[in-house]
Design an enzyme around this catalytic site. Structure first.
Site, PDB file in Angstrom:
ATOM      1  N   THR A   5      -1.002  -3.863  10.519  1.00  0.00           N
ATOM      2  CA  THR A   5      -1.435  -3.792   9.113  1.00  0.00           C
ATOM      3  C   THR A   5      -0.324  -4.285   8.317  1.00  0.00           C
ATOM      4  O   THR A   5       0.530  -3.566   7.850  1.00  0.00           O
ATOM      5  CB  THR A   5      -1.696  -2.422   8.554  1.00  0.00           C
ATOM      6  OG1 THR A   5      -2.709  -1.865   9.277  1.00  0.00           O
ATOM      7  CG2 THR A   5      -2.150  -2.516   7.102  1.00  0.00           C
TER       8      THR A   5
ATOM      9  N   THR B 126      -6.807  11.172   0.524  1.00  0.00           N
ATOM     10  CA  THR B 126      -6.997  12.197  -0.501  1.00  0.00           C
ATOM     11  C   THR B 126      -5.887  12.179  -1.540  1.00  0.00           C
ATOM     12  O   THR B 126      -4.939  11.448  -1.418  1.00  0.00           O
ATOM     13  CB  THR B 126      -7.063  13.584   0.152  1.00  0.00           C
ATOM     14  OG1 THR B 126      -5.928  13.727   1.002  1.00  0.00           O
ATOM     15  CG2 THR B 126      -8.333  13.727   0.946  1.00  0.00           C
TER      16      THR B 126
ATOM     17  N   ASN C  74      -0.170  10.366   6.888  1.00  0.00           N
ATOM     18  CA  ASN C  74      -1.385   9.948   7.574  1.00  0.00           C
ATOM     19  C   ASN C  74      -2.437  11.034   7.710  1.00  0.00           C
ATOM     20  O   ASN C  74      -3.585  10.752   8.025  1.00  0.00           O
ATOM     21  CB  ASN C  74      -1.031   9.355   8.935  1.00  0.00           C
ATOM     22  CG  ASN C  74      -0.476   7.967   8.759  1.00  0.00           C
ATOM     23  OD1 ASN C  74      -1.170   7.079   8.290  1.00  0.00           O
ATOM     24  ND2 ASN C  74       0.802   7.799   9.087  1.00  0.00           N
TER      25      ASN C  74
ATOM     26  N   GLU D 194       5.970   4.109   7.791  1.00  0.00           N
ATOM     27  CA  GLU D 194       5.555   5.336   7.118  1.00  0.00           C
ATOM     28  C   GLU D 194       6.419   6.521   7.564  1.00  0.00           C
ATOM     29  O   GLU D 194       6.460   6.866   8.739  1.00  0.00           O
ATOM     30  CB  GLU D 194       4.076   5.617   7.388  1.00  0.00           C
ATOM     31  CG  GLU D 194       3.194   4.686   6.556  1.00  0.00           C
ATOM     32  CD  GLU D 194       1.706   4.786   6.870  1.00  0.00           C
ATOM     33  OE1 GLU D 194       0.921   4.360   6.042  1.00  0.00           O
ATOM     34  OE2 GLU D 194       1.363   5.301   7.939  1.00  0.00           O
TER      35      GLU D 194
ATOM     36  N   THR E  54       0.871  -1.193   0.000  1.00  0.00           N
ATOM     37  CA  THR E  54       0.000   0.000   0.000  1.00  0.00           C
ATOM     38  C   THR E  54       0.908   1.244   0.000  1.00  0.00           C
ATOM     39  O   THR E  54       1.393   1.642  -1.044  1.00  0.00           O
ATOM     40  CB  THR E  54      -0.958   0.021   1.208  1.00  0.00           C
ATOM     41  OG1 THR E  54      -0.206  -0.101   2.410  1.00  0.00           O
ATOM     42  CG2 THR E  54      -1.969  -1.092   1.116  1.00  0.00           C
TER      43      THR E  54
ATOM     44  N   LYS F 140       4.176  -6.918   3.501  1.00  0.00           N
ATOM     45  CA  LYS F 140       3.875  -5.492   3.342  1.00  0.00           C
ATOM     46  C   LYS F 140       3.563  -4.943   4.727  1.00  0.00           C
ATOM     47  O   LYS F 140       3.077  -5.660   5.603  1.00  0.00           O
ATOM     48  CB  LYS F 140       2.736  -5.242   2.360  1.00  0.00           C
ATOM     49  CG  LYS F 140       1.378  -5.722   2.733  1.00  0.00           C
ATOM     50  CD  LYS F 140       0.473  -4.807   3.509  1.00  0.00           C
ATOM     51  CE  LYS F 140       0.580  -3.362   3.139  1.00  0.00           C
ATOM     52  NZ  LYS F 140      -0.288  -2.553   4.068  1.00  0.00           N
TER      53      LYS F 140
END
Lengths: 408, 408
Positions: free
Chosen positions: A195, A408, A403, A281, A158, A184
């Site tokens: 996740t 968007t 995040n 991230e 992702t 992932k």
């Protein structure tokens, strides 16, 4: 402790199709604008199977479907994965979609529905675009060439920046056994499955129940010891397929080389876990925490996770600031047994805290050390033999950026 | 439930010197470059006293000294506070310094040493500059003019951007009783006392043990229900002084207006707690989470804190993104009882999740709502009567900036 370098070999290249009899593909079916978003991992013979899942109250539809498959079939042959949409919190419709995704994959591969596991990752609460999934299932072209493994590894990502892979060989009964995996991760990475999806393949000969016991033990020392942001998702899954094509004698706890297999599996899982943490991230650094001399292993695990999850420790490491006070503060408010006077804290090799007070004259040394891309924090509690490692990453502007604008 | 607006009045202005007999000062003694960093709150008659402290294993020296004072004296007259240096993890030297700070303050005010409480906040692991503290103690000039209260409120701040204050009046036995408080917070704010100091004064007539029971109950519904970053510090303390100068009949659980006093104390503490959350490091929004219909209050408290502490929820609110999936995911991995089909989630007044699935058609409505500076998340679990509120803030670039460079 066996010397693993004597019994196994880490392969520089490799993917889940490195073990004998595994095939894959990875496609772009339009769930993302351009990234590959649909993949299959396949064994040409039925494979023993083990899996661990998220402990969320809201397990996503694909988790339910995969559990059902494994319960029914015991041996599976394929896993189908999509990224972009998690198919979580999607009610009856989501469940029907996950089942259809499974059935169409089985049909395309000419195997039984219950021999297919299903996994999804991405945004929660949106329905899958089934037209795209159906087209994907029609377009499956399996291969055991390197590119197919890479395509599959890309398809499951992702917000990850890089694909993750690990491959080891170990000799068992004179036969070369290969274990390989991909994963992932990125955000929402925290224990008890985060996740995070990971698919591991091996040509080892082993029954599902023994494979399950290996996986459970190994996951507690690898995937469950990483955290990016303390979150656990609705969709996490680690799945192992073992098709027996290496032709070793069946592995079980009474097999003389059982430990070799188990330790090699641990290497694969820790390797993948660290790659996930490093690619957290917005991360710029991989952080490893070792807790030694805790009252027991469980307390060591709790504390190592707590330190690796502390926003204040994570921001200090991003800022390359040897702010050991934040590490001590995190130890301080943990629920485990701590005796301040016995506790020692190291950053890298440098002792920064003992006898209840900070040590001096290390600022320059640590300023240099903290420029590294990998940072080690070690805590010795002086209470027992409890030991644990955990891995995480720093907390950066980019974490916030990613995040604050994910949808968007 | 009594209607509090009938029994008490919130004062727009006010500070810990608003109750009768309280005096203060706040000085710049050079621990910070220019901000006031040393303060005294003083009652001109001995005051009943209650306090709650951090539960860290590494309680800082001033915590030990304050506990000792209160145990010995039962009634105290002053609290001395410095900011910039926490005097935590400072060993014997730190303990001697905290004791000297207490003794010099007592000397300057002509009271006994054990009538002085001590508090420090700031960087962990550095020793106090005692020359500056000694000069501070020599320069104490108490006043009950407004400016003195404001100076004290400024002196206790670290990275806080604004002073915090709350003041209520309540009539008890026909007498006007005033309760007022101030607090500092900012980073490391999390339950069981966070890097947080709060000092509350009242002229109510109440014994120390009854005051302690009120404080404990009220803290669990206010200060212990806020989180900025999930951290708990070495120095946290909430301290209340009650000097009895309002001349009400002695308050105790059998007093007919006991609840009026307790509820007013709760208003002061919740008011201060919300101000701390709103001024969390880098925060742009105050977030309130209400959990209703949990199995019990304790489970409601756990879940409300978990949601308010989620980095993914916090970044979504910073991004003004109605990403309810992250709220549901956080509910999902909590250890409390949850039945997905009974769970409802609201953002503001908008129902975003029920019956296990997301509700539609609210995007525009929520995009507007999330522009507000105060955001409410409400969860109904459908299981019982458990209720809790919690407060926090969004996670922003500035949080990272502040904490990546705190010491430099």
């Amino acid at each position: 402790m066996i010397n693993l370098t004597e019994v196994n070999i880490k392969k520089k290249s490799g993917s889940p199709i490195s073990p004998k009899g595994f095939f894959a593909c990875g496609l772009h079916i339009g769930l993302y604008e351009s990234k590959k978003d649909f993949g299959i991992l396949y064994s040409d013979t039925p494979a023993s199977c083990a899996a661990v899942y998220t402990q969320s109250h809201f397990q996503a539809a694909p988790i339910h479907v995969t559990k059902k498959s494994i319960e029914q079939a015991k041996k599976i042959q394929a896993v189908v994965v999509n990224s972009a949409i998690a198919n979580a919190c999607t009610g009856e419709e989501g469940m029907e979609n996950a089942l259809e995704m499974r059935d169409l994959t089985a049909e395309a591969l000419s195997i039984k529905s219950e021999q297919v596991a299903v996994a999804s990752t991405g945004v929660i609460g949106q329905q899958l675009d089934m037209e795209k999934i159906r087209n994907g299932c029609k377009s499956i072209k399996l291969s055991n060439q390197d590119q197919a493994g890479e395509d599959f590894q890309e398809a499951i990502l992702t917000t990850d920046l890089v694909t993750k892979t690990s491959c080891y060989e170990v000799e068992i009964d004179g036969e070369k056994v290969t274990l390989a995996g991909t994963a992932k991760g990125s955000g929402m990475i925290h224990p008890n499955m985060a996740t995070m999806l990971s698919f591991i393949s091996t040509d080892a000969n082993i029954e599902s129940n023994d494979l399950q016991s290996v996986l459970k033990e190994v996951v507690d020392q690898s995937f469950n010891q990483i955290t990016v942001d303390g979150e656990t998702s609705t969709n996490d899954m680690v799945l192992v397929m073992a098709n027996g094509q290496a032709k070793n004698e069946r592995l079980s706890p009474s097999h003389s080389q059982w430990t070799h297999f188990k330790e090699t599996m641990k290497l694969v899982c820790q390797d993948l876990a660290k790659q996930i943490a490093k690619d957290g991230e917005g991360a710029t650094k991989l952080v490893e925490v070792i807790v030694e001399e805790a009252f027991n292993h469980e307390e060591a695990r709790i504390l190592s996770k707590k330190i690796i999850g502390s926003n204040l420790v994570k921001t200090a490491i991003f800022g390359e600031d040897a702010n050991w006070g934040r590490i001590v503060s995190t130890i301080g408010y943990s629920d485990i047994q701590v005796e301040p006077s016995k506790c020692k804290v190291y950053i890298g090799d440098t002792l920064v805290f003992k006898d209840g007070v900070g040590q001096n004259d290390f600022e320059q040394e640590l300023t240099d050390y903290l420029k590294n891309k990998e940072v080690l924090i070690k805590v010795q509690l002086g209470l027992g033999n409890g030991y644990a490692q955990a891995w995480g990453c720093d907390l950066t502007y980019d974490y916030v950026k990613i995040n604050a604008s994910y949808r968007t």
